[in-house]
Design a protein around this motif. Structure first.
Motif, short mmCIF file in Angstrom:
data_model
loop_
_atom_site.label_atom_id
_atom_site.label_comp_id
_atom_site.label_asym_id
_atom_site.label_seq_id
_atom_site.Cartn_x
_atom_site.Cartn_y
_atom_site.Cartn_z
N GLU A 178 0.86 -1.17 0.00
CA GLU A 178 0.00 0.00 0.00
C GLU A 178 0.90 1.22 0.00
O GLU A 178 1.92 1.27 0.66
N GLY A 179 0.53 2.23 -0.74
CA GLY A 179 1.34 3.44 -0.82
C GLY A 179 1.92 3.60 -2.20
O GLY A 179 1.53 2.91 -3.13
N THR A 180 2.87 4.49 -2.31
CA THR A 180 3.46 4.76 -3.61
C THR A 180 4.96 4.66 -3.51
O THR A 180 5.66 5.66 -3.51
N GLU A 181 5.46 3.43 -3.37
CA GLU A 181 6.90 3.21 -3.30
C GLU A 181 7.56 3.85 -4.51
O GLU A 181 7.11 3.68 -5.63
N GLY A 182 8.64 4.56 -4.29
CA GLY A 182 9.39 5.14 -5.40
C GLY A 182 8.84 6.47 -5.86
O GLY A 182 9.32 7.02 -6.82
N GLU A 183 7.83 6.98 -5.17
CA GLU A 183 7.24 8.26 -5.60
C GLU A 183 7.39 9.30 -4.51
O GLU A 183 7.33 8.99 -3.33
N THR A 184 7.60 10.51 -4.92
CA THR A 184 7.55 11.65 -4.02
C THR A 184 6.81 12.75 -4.73
O THR A 184 7.01 12.97 -5.92
N GLU A 185 5.93 13.39 -4.07
CA GLU A 185 5.15 14.54 -4.54
C GLU A 185 5.30 14.85 -6.03
O GLU A 185 6.04 15.74 -6.43
N GLY A 186 4.62 14.06 -6.87
CA GLY A 186 4.59 14.35 -8.29
C GLY A 186 5.74 13.79 -9.11
O GLY A 186 5.77 13.96 -10.30
N THR A 187 6.70 13.10 -8.48
CA THR A 187 7.80 12.52 -9.23
C THR A 187 7.85 11.02 -8.94
O THR A 187 7.29 10.54 -7.96
N TRP A 188 8.56 10.31 -9.80
CA TRP A 188 8.74 8.87 -9.61
C TRP A 188 10.20 8.55 -9.84
O TRP A 188 10.80 9.01 -10.81
#
Length: 168
Positions: free
Chosen positions: A46-56
C-alpha cells in the motif's frame, strides 16, 4: 440599472465559483494511500513506493522490489532498470521456480513471467516459463561470469529490453 444587474451577476458568479472550488472533487481519499496496479500486483505494498510529490524514481522503486523479494530468502535475484525506466526483477526461489516482476513507472507492478529453472553443468541457468497475459512460452538463458549472473530481459508491451544482473 445595467450596472446593478452586472454587479449582481458578478457577485453570483463569484459566489458559485467559490462553492465549486470548495466542493470540487474531494472524495475524502488521500491519493498517496491508494494502491495502483493490476490483479497481478503481488509485490507492491500500500502506498506509492518510489514516488515523491509528483515525481517517480526508478532506483527507489527497484529497491522496494528487492526489499519485497530479498536475495537471502531466494536462490538468486537478478535486478536492473530496463530501458532506463522499468525496475525489473527475476527471482529464482530455492525450490526450482522463478518469476519476473516489473514496475511500469509507478503505474502498476506486474508479475509478468513465471516457470521453472535448471542449473546447467557449465554454471549457466536455463529458466523456462510463460508470459502472464499471452501464455507465450519464454526461455531465459542466464549466463555466469566471475560469479555474476546476467540475462537480457524484454519487458512485455513496451519494446524495452535490457540486462539484469545478480550474485548468489
Amino acid at each position: 440599472m445595467k450596472k446593478r444587474i452586472a454587479c449582481l451577476l458578478c457577485a453570483v458568479v463569484l459566489a458559485l465559483g467559490g462553492l465549486v472550488a470548495c466542493g470540487g472533487n474531494d472524495t475524502g481519499k488521500d491519493k498517496n494511500t491508494e494502491n495502483v496496479g493490476t490483479e497481478n500486483d503481488e509485490t507492491k505494498d500500500e502506498g506509492t513506493e518510489g514516488e515523491t510529490e509528483g515525481t517517480w524514481d526508478a532506483a527507489v522503486a527497484l529497491e522496494a522490489l528487492k526489499d519485497a523479494n530479498p536475495a537471502e530468502d531466494n536462490y538468486l535475484v537478478l535486478s536492473g532498470i530496463v530501458g532506463g525506466w522499468a525496475p525489473t526483477l527475476m527471482v529464482l526461489d530455492n525450490d526450482g521456480n522463478f518469476f519476473c516482476v516489473v514496475d511500469y513507472a509507478g503505474q502498476a507492478t506486474v508479475k509478468f513471467a513465471e516457470g521453472t529453472y535448471t542449473e546447467n553443468a557449465d554454471g549457466t541457468i536455463t529458466a523456462e516459463g510463460t508470459q502472464y497475459n499471452t501464455g507465450e512460452e519464454l526461455i531465459y538463458n542466464i549466463t555466469c561470469t566471475d560469479g555474476t549472473y546476467a540475462v537480457t530481459m524484454p519487458v512485455p508491451d513496451t519494446g524495452s529490453e535490457g540486462e539484469i544482473t545478480g550474485t548468489k
